[in-house]
Design an enzyme around this catalytic site. Structure first.
Site, PDB file in Angstrom:
ATOM      1  N   GLU B  31       7.689   0.812  -2.201  1.00 14.58           N
ATOM      2  CA  GLU B  31       7.104   0.538  -3.510  1.00 14.58           C
ATOM      3  C   GLU B  31       5.801   1.318  -3.659  1.00 14.58           C
ATOM      4  O   GLU B  31       4.937   1.227  -2.776  1.00 14.58           O
ATOM      5  CB  GLU B  31       6.842  -0.972  -3.662  1.00 14.58           C
ATOM      6  CG  GLU B  31       8.133  -1.771  -3.630  1.00 14.58           C
ATOM      7  CD  GLU B  31       7.922  -3.255  -3.361  1.00 14.58           C
ATOM      8  OE1 GLU B  31       6.767  -3.730  -3.367  1.00 14.58           O
ATOM      9  OE2 GLU B  31       8.934  -3.954  -3.131  1.00 14.58           O
ATOM     10  N   GLU B  62      12.483  -5.885  -1.514  1.00 17.29           N
ATOM     11  CA  GLU B  62      12.394  -5.551  -0.087  1.00 17.29           C
ATOM     12  C   GLU B  62      13.733  -5.637   0.621  1.00 17.29           C
ATOM     13  O   GLU B  62      14.029  -4.836   1.507  1.00 17.29           O
ATOM     14  CB  GLU B  62      11.367  -6.441   0.609  1.00 17.29           C
ATOM     15  CG  GLU B  62       9.913  -6.097   0.279  1.00 17.29           C
ATOM     16  CD  GLU B  62       9.474  -6.570  -1.091  1.00 17.29           C
ATOM     17  OE1 GLU B  62      10.246  -7.302  -1.745  1.00 17.29           O
ATOM     18  OE2 GLU B  62       8.368  -6.202  -1.531  1.00 17.29           O
ATOM     19  N   GLY B  87       2.933  -9.921   4.275  1.00 18.74           N
ATOM     20  CA  GLY B  87       3.561 -11.138   3.731  1.00 18.74           C
ATOM     21  C   GLY B  87       4.764 -10.864   2.844  1.00 18.74           C
ATOM     22  O   GLY B  87       5.465 -11.787   2.449  1.00 18.74           O
ATOM     23  N   PHE B  88       5.021  -9.583   2.547  1.00 17.90           N
ATOM     24  CA  PHE B  88       6.144  -9.272   1.662  1.00 17.90           C
ATOM     25  C   PHE B  88       7.355  -8.743   2.408  1.00 17.90           C
ATOM     26  O   PHE B  88       8.293  -8.243   1.816  1.00 17.90           O
ATOM     27  CB  PHE B  88       5.713  -8.263   0.587  1.00 17.90           C
ATOM     28  CG  PHE B  88       4.499  -8.709  -0.172  1.00 17.90           C
ATOM     29  CD1 PHE B  88       4.303 -10.063  -0.448  1.00 17.90           C
ATOM     30  CD2 PHE B  88       3.546  -7.809  -0.589  1.00 17.90           C
ATOM     31  CE1 PHE B  88       3.180 -10.492  -1.128  1.00 17.90           C
ATOM     32  CE2 PHE B  88       2.412  -8.238  -1.276  1.00 17.90           C
ATOM     33  CZ  PHE B  88       2.229  -9.589  -1.544  1.00 17.90           C
ATOM     34  N   HIS B 131      -1.446 -11.297   2.209  1.00 23.76           N
ATOM     35  CA  HIS B 131      -1.904  -9.927   2.404  1.00 23.76           C
ATOM     36  C   HIS B 131      -2.626  -9.747   3.739  1.00 23.76           C
ATOM     37  O   HIS B 131      -3.286  -8.736   3.935  1.00 23.76           O
ATOM     38  CB  HIS B 131      -2.869  -9.504   1.280  1.00 23.76           C
ATOM     39  CG  HIS B 131      -2.228  -9.342  -0.056  1.00 23.76           C
ATOM     40  ND1 HIS B 131      -1.790 -10.402  -0.805  1.00 23.76           N
ATOM     41  CD2 HIS B 131      -1.952  -8.241  -0.794  1.00 23.76           C
ATOM     42  CE1 HIS B 131      -1.280  -9.947  -1.947  1.00 23.76           C
ATOM     43  NE2 HIS B 131      -1.365  -8.649  -1.963  1.00 23.76           N
TER      44      HIS B 131
HETATM   45  C1  LIG Z   1       7.827  -9.537  -2.482  1.00 23.68           C
HETATM   46  C2  LIG Z   1       6.628  -8.763  -2.938  1.00 23.68           C
HETATM   47  N1  LIG Z   1       6.597  -7.433  -2.776  1.00 23.68           N
HETATM   48  C3  LIG Z   1       5.529  -6.709  -3.143  1.00 23.68           C
HETATM   49  C4  LIG Z   1       4.461  -7.331  -3.708  1.00 23.68           C
HETATM   50  C5  LIG Z   1       3.220  -6.516  -4.079  1.00 23.68           C
HETATM   51  N2  LIG Z   1       3.073  -6.495  -5.537  1.00 23.68           N
HETATM   52  C6  LIG Z   1       2.263  -7.375  -6.165  1.00 23.68           C
HETATM   53  S1  LIG Z   1       2.370  -7.250  -7.796  1.00 23.68           S
HETATM   54  C7  LIG Z   1       3.456  -5.974  -7.725  1.00 23.68           C
HETATM   55  C8  LIG Z   1       3.990  -5.376  -8.992  1.00 23.68           C
HETATM   56  C9  LIG Z   1       4.628  -6.403  -9.863  1.00 23.68           C
HETATM   57  O1  LIG Z   1       5.058  -5.854 -11.056  1.00 23.68           O
HETATM   58  P1  LIG Z   1       5.710  -6.761 -12.172  1.00 23.68           P
HETATM   59  O2  LIG Z   1       6.722  -7.674 -11.587  1.00 23.68           O
HETATM   60  O3  LIG Z   1       6.192  -5.845 -13.240  1.00 23.68           O
HETATM   61  O4  LIG Z   1       4.540  -7.682 -12.713  1.00 23.68           O
HETATM   62  P2  LIG Z   1       3.110  -7.270 -13.277  1.00 23.68           P
HETATM   63  O5  LIG Z   1       2.168  -7.305 -12.114  1.00 23.68           O
HETATM   64  O6  LIG Z   1       3.217  -5.947 -13.903  1.00 23.68           O
HETATM   65  O7  LIG Z   1       2.735  -8.346 -14.243  1.00 23.68           O
HETATM   66  C10 LIG Z   1       3.728  -5.665  -6.390  1.00 23.68           C
HETATM   67  C11 LIG Z   1       4.618  -4.566  -5.956  1.00 23.68           C
HETATM   68  C12 LIG Z   1       4.520  -8.723  -3.869  1.00 23.68           C
HETATM   69  N3  LIG Z   1       3.519  -9.418  -4.402  1.00 23.68           N
HETATM   70  N4  LIG Z   1       5.610  -9.419  -3.487  1.00 23.68           N
END
Ligand SMILES: Cc1ncc(C[n+]2csc(CCOP(=O)(O)OP(=O)(O)O)c2C)c(N)n1
Lengths: 388, 326
Positions: B31, B62, B87-88, B131
C-alpha cells in the site's frame, strides 16, 4: 433504489453488465449521472424522484450549524497537532456534508460504527468532541463509552468495523427491535476482505445495517481506481442488496438517502450501500504529504463543490439566515474552539499504573504479578531519591 | 566507493534497488509503495525508476497482498511485500500462517515460496494504536517461516539481500524507530550468514541479548554499566527464527549471566525460548537465572505511556543489577 439485485438470479447477465460498468468506471469522477443530488454546488435545490425531502428553515440552519462547528472543531484539532498537543489528527475537511447528512438521519436508538475520521457523525451523536481527542493525544485508545451515545469507538484497522456493525444489526433483528445500524468506511477499505464478508453476512441474514462508504477519492496516496474498476455503489448488486451513489458534498442528499436506507433497514428490508462521492480536502492525516501524489488543481476543483458554501448560498438567497445569524455562529465556533483547546491542554497523562488496567474484565494472575513487580520497581526510584 | 554512511531506511531502499536491478523476477508490492514511496519513504523513487509493473501499489487488502504474492511466487516471481505497520499484518496472518508457511512442506519440497514480508515494527514513535507492536513471536512460532530483524543500516542492507535471495518465506521486521539512524554500509562486502548472531560489544560479567530496536538500548546500557565498572557483553541476535543459540551459549559460558531484552511482551516471547534453551545448555555455567526485560501482558499502551511500557535504559540496568546480585 438505483440498482436492483439481479446478479444472484441471472449470473450471465451480470457478467455482461460488468463490461459496461467497467467502461463507466473510466469516466469517473465525471460519470455522475447516477449521483443523487438535492442541492447543487451553486446552492440550488433540485428534485429527485426517489429521495424527496422538505426540511424546515430551522432544520436547514441546524445542518449548516453542524457543518460549520464540525469544520471548526476539525481545524482546531489540526492546529493542536501542529502545536504538539496531539500526536496525530485525521481531518474530515471536505466531508462535513457526508457526515452531518448521514449523522442527522439517525434515530437515537440506532447504532453507529465509525472509522477514525467520523468527527462529524460523533458530533451528531452528542459525543463531546474533546472525547475524540484522547486517542490522538495518546492518552487512551478510545475514551468514550460507546453505549452512552450509541456511537462505537473509532476503528483504525481498515474495514473491521463493518463486520461488527453487521453482527450488531443481526442482534438488533434477533431482539425484534426496529433500530438500524450505520457502518462507515472508506473507498480504500472497500478492498478489505472484512468488508466483502460483511456484505455477505448482512445480505444472508437480512441484517438491518446501512453501509456508508465515504469515497473521498483517496486512500492515503492511492486513488479509488486502485481499489475498484466499477463504481463502488454498484458492488452491492452482486451481494443482493441495493447500492446508491449520493453527492457526498450535498448535505440534503446525504440526509435524504441515509434516512431512506435506515428506514428500509428498520422495516425488515435488509442492508443497503450508500456511496457518498466526496473529497478529502486535506492530507490523509497530519503525517501525510499529499503534494507527493496529487495536484493542487484537483483540490481547487473540489473547492468549488464545498459542502458548507453551497448551503450558505441557499440560506442567504432564500433569506433563511441573516448576517446576525452568521456572526452569532462565528462566535459559537470561536467558543467551541477555545473549549476544545483548553480541554486538550488540560488533559492529563494517564497514571503509569494504567498500563495494568482493563486488559481483562475478570482479572488475570499474570497481570497482577506484573503490576506488583512494576509498582515495586517504580517505588525503588522514590526510595533511592529519598535516600532511604 | 562501496562503503557509505546511510540511514537504516535508505539502506533498505538501496537494497531493494539492487534487488530490482539484479533480478527481473523481483517485485515490490504494498500500500502506497509507489508515488508516495511508502508512509516511511522506504520505497522512495523505486516506482519512478522501475515502473508500476515492478513496484506495485496494491488495493488496501493485506490478505490479498500476501495471497497474491504467494501466487506470484508459485509462478516464479520473488515478491517483496510491504505491510504498512505491524498491527496491520493480521488480516494477512491467515495467508502467512496457513498457506505461505506450509506449502513447501505440503509439496514435499517441490514448491518454493521466496516471499519476503517487510514489516515496520515496534514503538517509540508516539503513534496511535496498532502502529507500535512487536508481533515477531507470533511468526517465529510458526514452522516454515524465517523471522529476522536488522539493528543497523549495514544489516538492513545485507539481510534484505539475503532474504530476497532465500527460497524460504522470510518475515523481515524493520525497527521503525531506528529508520533515521545512520551507520556505515559496505555494499561490496561479503556478508556473514543471515541467521548468525553477532557479539557487538565484548564483555566479561554478563551477556545482554537483544535484536532490532533494542540493540541500541542494550549498547547504551552496557556503556552506562561500564561507568560503574561492570563489563557487559552485547549480542545482537539478528534472527528470531532460527535463533543462533550457539553464539549466545558461547557468550554465556564466558559471562555466566544472561539478560534478554525485547519490546514484545515477555510472556511466551522470544526471550522465553532463549531463557529455556540457554538454561538447558548452560545450566552449570549460569550464575543467575536468565532474566527477561520486555513489554507487559497488556495491549500496547497509548503513546503517553509507551516510555513506561518499553524497556529503557533503567529497566535494562535494573535487570543487569538483579542478575549480578545473585
Ligand atoms: C488493515 C489496515 N491496513 C492499513 C492501514 C493503514 N491505513 C490507515 S488509513 C489508510 C487509508 C484508508 O483509506 P480509505 O479507506 O479510503 O479511508 P480514508 O482514510 O480516505 O477516509 C491506510 C492504508 C490500516 N489502518 N489498516
Amino acid at each position: 433504489m438505483t440498482v436492483e439485485s439481479t446478479a444472484a438470479r441471472k449470473p450471465r447477465r451480470s457478467g455482461a453488465k460488468r463490461s459496461t460498468t467497467a467502461r463507466d468506471a473510466k469516466k469517473q469522477p465525471e460519470g455522475q449521472t447516477e449521483l443523487v443530488q438535492l442541492l447543487t454546488p451553486e446552492g440550488e435545490r433540485v428534485e429527485h424522484p426517489e429521495y424527496a425531502i422538505d426540511p424546515t428553515p430551522e432544520e436547514l440552519r441546524g445542518l449548516y450549524r453542524d457543518m460549520v462547528l464540525t469544520r471548526r472543531f476539525d481545524a482546531e484539532a489540526t492546529t493542536l497537532q501542529r502545536q504538539g498537543e496531539l500526536g496525530l489528527w485525521a481531518s474530515l475537511l471536505g466531508q462535513e456534508a457526508a457526515q452531518i447528512g448521514s449523522g442527522r438521519a439517525l434515530r437515537d436508538d440506532d447504532y453507529v460504527f465509525p472509522t477514525y475520521r467520523e468527527h462529524g457523525v460523533a458530533w451528531c451523536r452528542g459525543v463531546d468532541p474533546t472525547n475524540l481527542l484522547g486517542m490522538f493525544r495518546g492518552v487512551n485508545h478510545g475514551g468514550w463509552d460507546p453505549n452512552s451515545n450509541n456511537f462505537h469507538l473509532y476503528t483504525i484497522v481498515i474495514g473491521s468495523q463493518t463486520l461488527h456493525a453487521t453482527g450488531y444489526a443481526m442482534g438488533v433483528a434477533k431482539d425484534g427491535a426496529d433500530a438500524a445500524v450505520l457502518a462507515y468506511f472508506g473507498d480504500g477499505a472497500s478492498s478489505q476482505g472484512d468488508v466483502a464478508e460483511s456484505f455477505t453476512f448482512s445480505a444472508v441474514y437480512n441484517a438491518p445495517v446501512v453501509f456508508f462508504c465515504q469515497n473521498n477519492q483517496w486512500a492515503i496516496s492511492e486513488p479509488t481506481e486502485k481499489q475498484t474498476r466499477v463504481p463502488l455503489y454498484q458492488r452491492a448488486q452482486g451481494y443482493g442488496f441495493p447500492g446508491v451513489r449520493v453527492d457526498g458534498n450535498d448535505v440534503l442528499a446525504c440526509l435524504a438517502v441515509t434516512k431512506a436506507a435506515l428506514e428500509r433497514a428498520r422495516t425488515g428490508q435488509g442492508p443497503m450501500l450508500i456511496e457518498a462521492f466526496t473529497y478529502r480536502m486535506g492530507a490523509h492525516t497530519t503525517s501525510d504529504d499529499p503534494t507527493r501524489y496529487r495536484s493542487p488543481e484537483e483540490r481547487e476543483l473540489w473547492e468549488t463543490k464545498d459542502p458548507i458554501l453551497r448551503l450558505r448560498t441557499l440560506l442567504t438567497r432564500e433569506g433563511l439566515a441573516d448576517d446576525a445569524y452568521f456572526a452569532e455562529l462565528e462566535r459559537e465556533s470561536d467558543a467551541l474552539a477555545k473549549r476544545v483547546r483548553d480541554a486538550v491542554r488540560a488533559m492529563p497523562d494517564p497514571d503509569d499504573m494504567a498500563l495494568f488496567e482493563h486488559t481483562y474484565a475478570d482479572g488475570h494472575a499474570l497481570v497482577d504479578e506484573e503490576r506488583a513487580q512494576f509498582a515495586e520497581y517504580q517505588a525503588s526510584f522514590v526510595t533511592a531519591e529519598e535516600g532511604i | 566507493m562501496a562503503a557509505e554512511k546511510m540511514s537504516l531506511s535508505k539502506a533498505i531502499n538501496a537494497s531493494l534497488r539492487t534487488a530490482l536491478e539484479s533480478d527481473p523476477k523481483v517485485l515490490i508490492m504494498g500500500e502506497d509503495v509507489g508515488k508516495l514511496g511508502g508512509v516511511f519513504r522506504v520505497t522512495d523513487g523505486l516506482q519512478k525508476d522501475f515502473g508500476e509493473d515492478r513496484v506495485i501499489d496494491t488495493p488496501l487488502a493485506e490478505s490479498g497482498i500476501v495471497g497474491t504474492a504467494i501466487g506470484l511466487a508459485l509462478r516464479g516471481y520473488r515478491p517483496v511485500v510491504e505491510i504498512q505497520f505491524d498491527g496491520f499484518v493480521f488480516p494477512a496472518y491467515d495467508q502467512i500462517v496457513t498457506q505461505l508457511a506450509k506449502m513447501h512442506a505440503r509439496s514435499l519440497g517441490k514448491v518454493k515460496l521466496p516471499v519476503v514480508i517487510r514489516i515496520p515494527y515496534g514503538g517509540g514513535i508516539g503513534a496511535v494504536e496498532h502502529h507500535s507492536e512487536s508481533p515477531e513471536a507470533l511468526f517465529a512460532h510458526v514452522a516454515g517461516l524465517k523471522v529476522i530483524s536488522p539493528a543497523n543500516a549495514s544489516d538492513a542492507y545485507w539481510m534484505l539481500q539475503q532474504a530476497i535471495g532465500s527460497d524460504d518465506p522470510v518475515i523481515y521486521f524493520e525497527p521503525k524507530r531506528r529508520y533515521h539512524d545512520k551507520s556505515e554500509v559496505d555494499t561490496a562486502a561479503i556478508p556473514g550468514p543471515l541467521h548468525a548472531a553477532r557479539v557487538v560489544r565484548p564483555g566479561a560479567d554478563l551477556t545482554l541479548a537483544a535484536y532490532g530496536p533494542m540493540v541500541k538500548v542494550a549498547l547504551d546500557a552496557a556503556a552506562a554499566a561500564a561507568e560503574e565498572g561492570k563489563s557487559i557483553e552485547v549480542v545482537d541476535l539478528r534472527s528470531m527464527s532460527p535463533i543462533d543459540f550457539d553464539t549466545i551459549q558461547r557468550s554465556v559460558e564466558r559471562t555466566g549471566r544472561l539478560v534478554v531484552v525485547h519490546e514484545a511482551p515477555v510472556f511466551l516471547g522470544t526471550g522465553s525460548e532463549i531463557a529455556a534453551r540457554i538454561t538447558e545448555r548452560c545450566f552449570y555455567h549460569l550464575q543467575a537465572p536468565v532474566l527477561r526485560v520486555g513489554g507487559f501482558h497488556s495491549p500496547y499502551p497509548p503513546s503517553r505511556l509507551e516510555d513506561e511500557y518499553l524497556p529503557g535504559l533503567d529497566r535494562v540496568l535494573d535487570a543487569v543489577d538483579r542478575a549480578l546480585a545473585y
